[in-house]
Enzyme design. Structure first.
Site, PDB file in Angstrom:
ATOM      1  N   ASP A   1       7.128  -1.380 -13.616  1.00 41.97           N
ATOM      2  CA  ASP A   1       7.602  -0.955 -14.936  1.00 41.97           C
ATOM      3  C   ASP A   1       8.813  -0.030 -14.864  1.00 41.97           C
ATOM      4  O   ASP A   1       9.053   0.642 -13.857  1.00 41.97           O
ATOM      5  CB  ASP A   1       6.486  -0.209 -15.663  1.00 41.97           C
TER       6      ASP A   1
ATOM      7  N   HIS B   1       5.740   1.318 -10.446  1.00 46.38           N
ATOM      8  CA  HIS B   1       6.968   1.622 -11.171  1.00 46.38           C
ATOM      9  C   HIS B   1       8.158   1.595 -10.227  1.00 46.38           C
ATOM     10  O   HIS B   1       8.067   2.068  -9.091  1.00 46.38           O
ATOM     11  CB  HIS B   1       6.882   2.996 -11.843  1.00 46.38           C
TER      12      HIS B   1
END
Length: 277
Positions: A98, A243
């Site tokens: 992400d 992430h």
């Protein structure tokens, strides 16, 4: 780095929201794409990869406004909960990243995925896409799936419907410009979903995806802790959240170099959802 620090502070404040967003019972998607492993063939890029260009040429392309009109996405059934896992025979898992793309960390993650012939999903923010379009072109070329993660990573439950639409629609436009096609997947920032997000996502042809295992790499807990959370959480159907932006992701870069070969040696097949027609 100021924006990265802001992301980190916001994530720490909203950790509880993220946990709630991922904790409920939700839908299941069928495992798709090429199964990957140490002896698998190189990943086959999706249809969008034909439009991916070398960075030097990529930046010279005209704006979408001068090209052919966009095709309307096929509307989907509105879900009440996000998808949390994949189904299918065998030990399938999905890796997701992400908040990117980020020029400092994303290339290293892509290099590791390429080394082990693994495809993954990247849920990107529009404001990062416009600054790093060549990274989306590389994702397309290497067969990764790109999803919508809004433009500025806001808490959607604090926005009105018009604002949510703007965050999602502008990001889909940017993804199409850089990646070659509109996204078919959406993830709400912080895992904070509301009815408007489900409805608008379905209207834009995007299925909602959450996660099963949170590496908590956004807290920068240490490389060993990230590795342990992935390895201990590994199971058939799991969707792993990591992430590649939003803060210092050097621990994530180091950790994936350890846990990815471990998963493969343990017999897991890292897949991506099938592309819808």
């Amino acid at each position: 780095m100021q924006k990265d620090q802001l992301f980190t502070r916001r994530r720490m404040l909203l950790a509880g929201v993220a946990a709630l967003g991922a904790a409920g019972t939700a839908g299941v998607i069928m495992a798709g794409g090429e199964e990957t492993g140490r002896t698998a063939a190189a990943p086959v890029a999706g249809p969008q990869a034909r439009q991916a260009l070398k960075p030097s040429a990529f930046r010279l392309q005209p704006l979408t406004g001068y090209g052919p009109p966009r095709t309307a996405p096929r509307r989907l059934k509105v879900r009440d909960e996000p998808i949390l896992q994949v189904s299918g025979r065998g030990r399938h898992m999905v890796l997701t990243f992400d908040d990117g793309p980020n020029p400092e960390y994303t290339p290293h993650i892509l290099d590791t995925l390429a080394k082990y012939r693994v495809r993954a999903m990247f849920f990107v923010c529009g404001e990062c896409v416009v600054e790093n379009r060549e990274l989306l072109a590389r994702m397309a070329d290497e067969g990764h799936v790109v999803g919508n993660h809004t433009w500025t990573h806001p808490l959607l439950t604090e926005l009105n419907r018009r604002e949510i639409r703007s965050e999602m629609e502008s990001t889909s436009d940017a993804i199409e410009d850089a990646y070659g096609e509109r996204p078919q997947w959406f993830r709400a920032p912080y895992g904070a979903w509301n009815r408007a997000a489900f409805q608008l996502g379905a209207q834009m042809g995007m299925e909602p995806m959450a996660w099963t295992v949170d590496t908590t790499d956004w807290m920068e807990p240490g490389t060993d802790t990230i590795v342990d959370r992935v390895e201990s959480g590994a199971a058939p159907g799991v969707v792993v959240l990591s992430h590649d932006a939003g803060g210092d992701r050097s621990q994530t870069v180091r950790a994936i170099r350890e846990w990815l070969p471990y998963l493969i040696d343990s017999g897991y097949h890292l897949t991506v959802p099938p592309r819808r027609a």
